[in-house]
Design a protein around this motif. Structure first.
Motif, short mmCIF file in Angstrom:
data_model
loop_
_atom_site.label_atom_id
_atom_site.label_comp_id
_atom_site.label_asym_id
_atom_site.label_seq_id
_atom_site.Cartn_x
_atom_site.Cartn_y
_atom_site.Cartn_z
N ASP A 54 -16.86 3.26 27.34
CA ASP A 54 -16.01 2.82 28.44
C ASP A 54 -16.06 1.29 28.52
N ALA A 55 -15.30 0.72 29.44
CA ALA A 55 -15.16 -0.74 29.49
C ALA A 55 -16.49 -1.43 29.74
N ARG A 56 -17.31 -0.86 30.64
CA ARG A 56 -18.58 -1.50 30.99
C ARG A 56 -19.53 -1.51 29.79
N ASN A 57 -19.68 -0.34 29.15
CA ASN A 57 -20.59 -0.26 28.02
C ASN A 57 -20.04 -0.99 26.80
N GLU A 58 -18.73 -1.04 26.70
CA GLU A 58 -18.14 -1.80 25.60
C GLU A 58 -18.49 -3.27 25.73
N GLN A 59 -18.49 -3.76 26.95
CA GLN A 59 -18.84 -5.16 27.16
C GLN A 59 -20.29 -5.42 26.79
N ALA A 60 -21.20 -4.47 27.17
CA ALA A 60 -22.61 -4.63 26.82
C ALA A 60 -22.80 -4.58 25.31
N LEU A 61 -22.09 -3.68 24.67
CA LEU A 61 -22.22 -3.57 23.22
C LEU A 61 -21.66 -4.82 22.54
N ARG A 62 -20.53 -5.32 23.03
CA ARG A 62 -19.95 -6.52 22.44
C ARG A 62 -20.93 -7.69 22.54
N ALA A 63 -21.63 -7.75 23.65
CA ALA A 63 -22.64 -8.81 23.79
C ALA A 63 -23.75 -8.65 22.76
N ALA A 64 -24.15 -7.38 22.50
CA ALA A 64 -25.19 -7.14 21.50
C ALA A 64 -24.70 -7.49 20.11
N VAL A 65 -23.47 -7.13 19.81
CA VAL A 65 -22.92 -7.45 18.49
C VAL A 65 -22.76 -8.96 18.35
N ASP A 66 -22.32 -9.63 19.44
CA ASP A 66 -22.21 -11.09 19.40
C ASP A 66 -23.56 -11.73 19.16
N ALA A 67 -24.59 -11.18 19.80
CA ALA A 67 -25.94 -11.71 19.61
C ALA A 67 -26.40 -11.52 18.17
N ALA A 68 -26.06 -10.35 17.60
CA ALA A 68 -26.43 -10.09 16.21
C ALA A 68 -25.73 -11.07 15.28
N ALA A 69 -24.46 -11.34 15.55
CA ALA A 69 -23.71 -12.28 14.71
C ALA A 69 -24.26 -13.69 14.87
N ALA A 70 -24.60 -14.07 16.10
CA ALA A 70 -25.12 -15.41 16.35
C ALA A 70 -26.49 -15.60 15.73
N ASP A 71 -27.18 -14.48 15.45
CA ASP A 71 -28.52 -14.54 14.87
C ASP A 71 -28.47 -14.70 13.36
N GLY A 72 -27.30 -15.00 12.84
CA GLY A 72 -27.18 -15.25 11.41
C GLY A 72 -26.77 -14.04 10.60
N ARG A 73 -26.57 -12.91 11.21
CA ARG A 73 -26.17 -11.72 10.46
C ARG A 73 -24.68 -11.78 10.11
N THR A 74 -24.35 -11.08 9.07
CA THR A 74 -22.96 -10.93 8.66
C THR A 74 -22.48 -9.56 9.13
N LEU A 75 -21.28 -9.50 9.70
CA LEU A 75 -20.76 -8.25 10.24
C LEU A 75 -19.46 -7.87 9.54
N LEU A 76 -19.37 -6.60 9.14
CA LEU A 76 -18.12 -6.02 8.67
C LEU A 76 -17.85 -4.83 9.57
N VAL A 77 -16.75 -4.91 10.32
CA VAL A 77 -16.49 -3.93 11.37
C VAL A 77 -15.15 -3.26 11.13
N VAL A 78 -15.16 -1.94 11.07
CA VAL A 78 -13.92 -1.17 11.10
C VAL A 78 -13.59 -0.92 12.57
N ALA A 79 -12.46 -1.39 13.03
CA ALA A 79 -12.21 -1.34 14.47
C ALA A 79 -10.72 -1.33 14.77
N HIS A 80 -10.42 -0.95 16.01
CA HIS A 80 -9.06 -0.98 16.54
C HIS A 80 -8.98 -1.80 17.83
#
Length: 583
Positions: free
Chosen positions: A512-538
């Motif tokens: 849902d919107a709330r958890n999506e925002q929390a997850l996006r923050a986690a993914v953003d943190a992972a990306a900012a930590d130097g990781r490379t992300l390949l995401v299949v998404a819509h």
């Protein structure tokens, strides 16, 4: 991909194929064989002693020593037989255990394509019911038949020494039963193998229904699924009845051999005693030898049938054991990372299914280290296949996939996957506890680290809502969690392993919107930590902030750029954006 077929068994197994399973138990089997020979010797000695006791009684000689010796041999034979039986059964259980261990290791290491093509329930039946039937091969095949043959041969020799005429009468009666048994046994192994295949199909049908029981109930399909399971069970029943019909011929044949020979020996032997050609003691000893002959023959017939059944199961086990494991790769590259190379690169990648159906054609893309790339496109465009090729669940048909500048086929799979984090589209959660699921890819992490990653994906409430905390159960396939919770738990598991390259297949599909925002923050943190992300998404939240977006259509790259660039340059992306609320 789903379980689509249960391949028919094509492996015909014999006793030679049994050796790898019993090799580690050969010491115990030698002891069993020796005990079997000694027990057979004690059985063969008893009629001889009985003859001497009767002769001593007739001649009015003392019988105390002979009687005591007879009792000692009788008791010794019974005790040794009990010890032999226990050792044999324990060895058979050990063979079943080692076979299940071997099968479990092989099943979990099979190439992914084998799991795609086989039904899970059929594989489960091989490690369950088939290995249980293997016990009959050890008990009936290795020892019972051998010990029975020793007794039969010994008894026949002793009978020949007592009276050749009665031996001929006995063998004639036995031959009738043996012929029927031989003819019936020829088909038992093939029918047993077919029975086990049908049982495997039934198990697969049950597994299919139970794994989706909620969907089946909600779709009003319960009766149809029951009919499917019952239909598979009926097929197993039909083949089982055919096997039973053949096995039923063996019992009366053995009875004819036993009773017919006994009656013939009594009639003809009595006449020979009356004529003086044979003594009473000799006739009694011959009758005892007769029982030593026909009873092991009956056991031999039963053991032979059980052996054929067990060998049928062994054939199905061998079919899996002989399948190649997933190749872990050749010698690992000594300095795998190429300085300045992109974290992930696809160079003209082609990929076809086993049946030749094309999935990807000429796919090329570069993902620099520390960046985020989104794959978008219509359903069936090949997006998830790209991730599977990076993980080497499959190998490319043409072109190359490179991680850190090195072809993934040059890495060992274990070393390659140690640097990757993969979250599947259906976000599987394993039965067990929260702690076990989190530690799946990172077993050495502390409880503090596990709680911190749960905070990142907004799942800390799972810990607080149960008094068991991280030891709370998640249920079969995570059934005690919501769809969004399962997806976030799968992502938390991946984040905890701290991979260099994260592969996320529709990470926000069930949020849902709330958890999506929390997850996006986690993914953003992972990306900012130097990781490379390949995401299949819509979703817009996943795509819009990507460093690059690659559009796939019909297995080809048709556009690449940022969100703003693609809205202008790619009609397909614009259509996807409008239909999926990406703009």
């Amino acid at each position: 991909m789903s379980d689509v077929r249960a391949p028919e068994n094509t492996t015909d197994a014999g006793l030679r194929q049994l050796w790898p399973y019993v090799r580690e138990h050969r010491g115990a089997l030698v002891v069993v064989a020796v005990l079997s020979l000694v027990t057979a010797g004690t059985a063969l000695a008893q009629p001889l002693l009985v003859n001497r006791v009767i002769s001593a009684v007739q001649d009015a000689r003392p019988t105390g020593a002979l009687s005591l010796l007879l009792v000692v041999i009788l008791v010794a034979g019974a005790v040794l037989g009990a010890v032999q039986s226990f050792l044999l059964q324990r060895t058979a259980e050990g063979v079943v255990l080692s076979t299940r261990r071997t099968l479990a290791e092989r099943l979990l290491r099979l190439p992914v394509v084998e799991h795609d093509q086989r039904r899970t329930g059929d594989l489960m039946s091989r490690i369950g019911s088939d290995t249980t039937l293997l016990r009959a091969v050890v008990t009936s095949g290795l020892v019972d038949i051998a010990s029975s043959l020793v007794v039969v041969v010994g008894a026949a020799i002793a009978m020949a020494l007592v009276d050749v005429v009665l031996l001929g009468v006995t063998l004639l009666a036995v031959a009738v039963g043996a012929l029927v048994i031989a003819l019936a046994s020829r088909r038992v192994r093939a029918l047993s193998r077919l029975t086990q295949a049908k049982v495997g199909a039934m198990t697969a049908a049950v597994e299919r229904s139970l794994s989706a029981v909620r969907t089946i109930r909600a779709s009003g399909a319960t009766d149809r699924e029951v009919d499917g399971v019952v239909g598979a069970a009926t097929e197993a029943y039909t083949v089982g009845v055919r096997t039973a019909r053949l096995q039923a011929l063996i019992s009366p044949a053995a009875t004819i051999a036993t009773q017919g020979s006994f009656l013939a020996v009594l009639g003809i032997g009595g006449a020979r005693v009356a004529s003086g050609a044979l003594t009473v003691g000799a006739l009694v000893s011959f009758v005892l030898y007769l029982f030593l002959l026909v009873l092991p023959l009956a056991r031999l017939a039963q053991s032979w049938t059980q052996l054929q059944t067990g060998l049928g199961a062994l054939g199905r086990i061998e079919e899996i054991r002989l399948l190649p494991e997933e190749d872990n790769g050749d010698v690992a590259v000594s300095t795998p990372r190429v300085l300045g190379a992109p974290a992930l690169e696809l160079r003209g990648v082609d990929f076809d299914h086993d049946d030749g159906t094309p999935v990807l054609r000429g796919v090329s893309l570069r993902i620099p280290a520390g960046t985020r790339t989104a794959l978008v496109g219509p359903s069936g465009a090949g997006k998830s296949t790209v991730l599977a090729l990076v993980e080497r669940f499959y190998d490319v048909t043409g072109g190359a996939v490179l991680v850190d500048g090195v072809d993934v086929r040059a890495w060992t799979r274990a070393e390659l996957r140690a640097g990757l984090g993969y979250v599947e589209q259906d976000s599987p959660v394993l039965a067990g506890t929260l702690r076990e699921n989190l530690a799946l890819a990172a077993p050495g992490t502390s409880e503090g680290q596990q709680l911190a990653v749960l905070d990142q994906v907004n799942l800390r409430a799972l810990v607080s809502r149960s008094p068991l905390g991280l030891d709370a159960q998640v249920g079969e396939e995570g059934v005690l969690l919501s769809g969004g919770e399962r997806q976030r738990l799968a992502i938390a598991r991946t984040l905890l392993a701290r991979p260099r390259l994260m592969l996320l297949d529709e990470p926000t599909a069930s949020l849902d919107a709330r958890n999506e925002q929390a997850l996006r923050a986690a993914v953003d943190a992972a990306a900012a930590d130097g990781r490379t992300l390949l995401v299949v998404a819509h979703r817009l939240s996943t795509v819009i902030h990507s460093d690059q977006i690659v559009v796939l259509d019909d297995g080809r790259v048709v556009a690449a750029g940022t969100h703003a660039e693609l809205l202008v340059s790619s009609p397909l992306y614009g259509e996807l954006a409008r239909s999926q609320l990406l703009a």
